[in-house]
Write a protein that holds these residues in place. Structure first.
Motif, mmCIF file in Angstrom:
data_model
loop_
_atom_site.group_PDB
_atom_site.id
_atom_site.type_symbol
_atom_site.label_atom_id
_atom_site.label_comp_id
_atom_site.label_asym_id
_atom_site.label_seq_id
_atom_site.Cartn_x
_atom_site.Cartn_y
_atom_site.Cartn_z
ATOM 1 N N SER A 272 0.840 -1.211 0.000
ATOM 2 C CA SER A 272 0.000 0.000 0.000
ATOM 3 C C SER A 272 0.868 1.251 0.000
ATOM 4 C CB SER A 272 -0.938 0.015 1.213
ATOM 5 O OG SER A 272 -1.846 -1.069 1.126
ATOM 6 N N TYR A 285 0.362 -4.374 -6.886
ATOM 7 C CA TYR A 285 -1.058 -4.794 -6.935
ATOM 8 C C TYR A 285 -1.164 -6.316 -6.830
ATOM 9 C CZ TYR A 285 -3.088 -0.256 -8.147
ATOM 10 O OH TYR A 285 -3.533 1.039 -8.107
ATOM 11 N N ARG A 288 -0.179 -7.473 -3.293
ATOM 12 C CA ARG A 288 -1.191 -7.051 -2.320
ATOM 13 C C ARG A 288 -2.474 -7.866 -2.506
ATOM 14 N NH1 ARG A 288 -3.346 -0.878 -1.645
ATOM 15 N NH2 ARG A 288 -4.612 -1.467 -3.433
ATOM 16 N N GLY A 289 -2.810 -8.160 -3.775
ATOM 17 C CA GLY A 289 -3.992 -8.991 -4.052
ATOM 18 C C GLY A 289 -3.863 -10.365 -3.408
ATOM 19 N N HIS A 292 -4.248 -10.001 0.352
ATOM 20 C CA HIS A 292 -5.676 -9.829 0.700
ATOM 21 C C HIS A 292 -6.393 -11.181 0.667
ATOM 22 C CE1 HIS A 292 -6.438 -5.651 1.388
ATOM 23 N NE2 HIS A 292 -5.968 -5.243 0.218
ATOM 24 N N ASN A 297 -9.853 -11.211 2.496
ATOM 25 C CA ASN A 297 -10.465 -9.972 1.994
ATOM 26 C C ASN A 297 -10.796 -10.177 0.509
ATOM 27 O OD1 ASN A 297 -9.876 -8.901 4.493
ATOM 28 N ND2 ASN A 297 -8.036 -7.828 3.811
ATOM 29 N N ARG A 299 -13.139 -9.144 -1.682
ATOM 30 C CA ARG A 299 -13.427 -8.018 -2.582
ATOM 31 C C ARG A 299 -12.143 -7.276 -2.950
ATOM 32 N NH1 ARG A 299 -15.054 -2.980 -1.430
ATOM 33 N NH2 ARG A 299 -15.176 -3.484 0.793
ATOM 34 N N GLU A 300 -11.308 -6.978 -1.929
ATOM 35 C CA GLU A 300 -10.053 -6.243 -2.162
ATOM 36 C C GLU A 300 -9.080 -7.072 -3.002
ATOM 37 O OE1 GLU A 300 -11.552 -6.667 0.687
ATOM 38 O OE2 GLU A 300 -11.613 -4.822 1.871
ATOM 39 N N ALA A 303 -10.196 -6.918 -6.629
ATOM 40 C CA ALA A 303 -9.952 -5.584 -7.198
ATOM 41 C C ALA A 303 -8.466 -5.406 -7.535
ATOM 42 C CB ALA A 303 -10.401 -4.508 -6.208
ATOM 43 N N ASP A 304 -7.578 -5.835 -6.623
ATOM 44 C CA ASP A 304 -6.133 -5.681 -6.860
ATOM 45 C C ASP A 304 -5.658 -6.559 -8.009
ATOM 46 O OD1 ASP A 304 -5.655 -3.725 -5.022
ATOM 47 O OD2 ASP A 304 -4.757 -5.014 -3.491
#
Length: 355
Positions: A272, A285, A288-289, A292, A297, A299-300, A303-304
């Protein structure tokens, strides 16, 4: 007979040298007592010599303050002479020792006033914390006199009532300048910049060979070198940005190690921080995806991973695989939750019937 005479002559000479050394120390307020003799000649100790030693610090009554063998992982102290260490008396006394020697030095208060600060740093390092944690930004003497707790009652007592201390040192190793790689804190700015690509490469090799923990240490060390240089620049200036570009790939490699070590929240935090500055960093990204996804997580994570795919379509196979794994894990999780709730409700119904 002549051989014996020559031997005793050299012994007399070294004995005289030792007596002179002891007298010189005494004049400075230091009493030396050799517990166990070392081997060979007394080293020359030019600036840049690295000394490795174990230490026990105690009050005159024998109460132990610190023992390097009992701190953290029990590693010995490493000191590079001539780098303005906060406790000059350690440099002074160790340079009177031979390799393998064990000696006890009783030092009066003029030498020990800053020991509480040094001890606080060493204890922080042993606990894996920042050595400067709990410090105010002022010089050592000002710190000692500001009524600020060091977080250790024994050190606070010593701060308010400075006393002579007894240091028992065991000199394990003496390394001449140029025969070892310096720790980042001991390097000049030029040495740090030169060391970073080498340390980076060593980290990559360790990671490739499956040595994740050691690789993480290498990346962390290279980042520390660059961060210490970056602190001297103004954020946003050209030099600061150039160093940041060098830090980013190292930090992503470090994140890869931390992910494998199961430190997902740390990966989220670092990625982040990278994306806050560089919002088109595909690797940040992607990593981090995955992090998550590891902490549920959903949804996050989607998205990533989707954003990484938009930025680099060649990642489609990898991202498709990650999304499939996420899908399976979420299904499994929902199944387990349903089973759990079923169990809870059936238990509740049974107890209701029983009533």
């Amino acid at each position: 007979g002549s051989l014996q005479g020559a031997g005793s002559g050299s012994a007399d000479a070294s004995g005289t040298a030792m007596e002179e050394q002891t007298a010189a120390l005494r004049a400075e307020g230091i009493e030396k007592r050799v517990v166990s003799c070392g081997k060979g000649e007394l080293p020359a100790y030019p600036d840049g010599t690295k000394v490795v030693f174990h230490y026990v610090s105690a009050l005159l009554d024998g109460s132990v303050l610190d023992d390097s063998r009992a701190l953290g992982s029990g590693k010995p102290m490493e000191l590079i002479l001539g780098k303005k260490f906060k406790l000059p008396v350690w440099e002074r006394v160790v340079s009177t020792m031979k390799e393998g020697e064990v000696a006890q030095f009783t030092c009066d208060t003029r030498h020990t006033a800053l020991y509480p600060l040094v001890s606080q740093s060493l204890r922080n390092i042993a606990d894996g914390r920042d050595p400067m944690e709990g410090r105010r930004h002022c010089c050592g003497a000002a710190q000692i006199h500001s009524h600020h707790s060091l977080g250790h009652p024994d050190l606070d007592t010593l701060t308010s009532d400075p006393q002579p201390l007894v240091f028992t040192l065991e000199l394990m190793q003496v390394l001449t300048p140029g025969s070892y790689r310096q720790e980042p804190w001991a390097m000049t700015d030029e040495e740090k910049l030169a060391a970073v690509p080498v340390i980076h490469q060593e980290g990559n090799q360790l990671f490739k060979n499956g040595h994740t923990d050691e690789a993480a240490e290498k990346y962390h060390s290279a980042i520390a070198c660059l961060k210490s240089l970056q602190m001297k620049e103004r954020p946003g200036d050209e030099a600061w940005i150039r160093l940041d570009y060098m830090i980013t790939p190292l930090l992503l490699n470090y994140c890869q190690c931390r992910y494998q070590q199961g430190q997902y929240y740390e990966v989220l935090e670092h990625c982040s921080s990278i994306l806050y500055k560089y919002e088109d960093n595909v690797k940040a990204y992607f990593k981090r995806g995955k992090a998550h996804a590891a902490v549920w997580n959903e949804r996050e994570a989607r998205a990533d991973l989707q954003k990484a795919l938009e930025l680099d379509p060649s990642l489609r196979p990898s991202i498709t695989r990650e999304l499939q794994v996420l899908e399976q894990r979420m299904r499994q999780k929902h199944r387990e939750e349903r089973e759990r709730y079923k169990g809870i409700f059936s238990t509740a119904q049974r107890s209701a019937v029983a009533e």
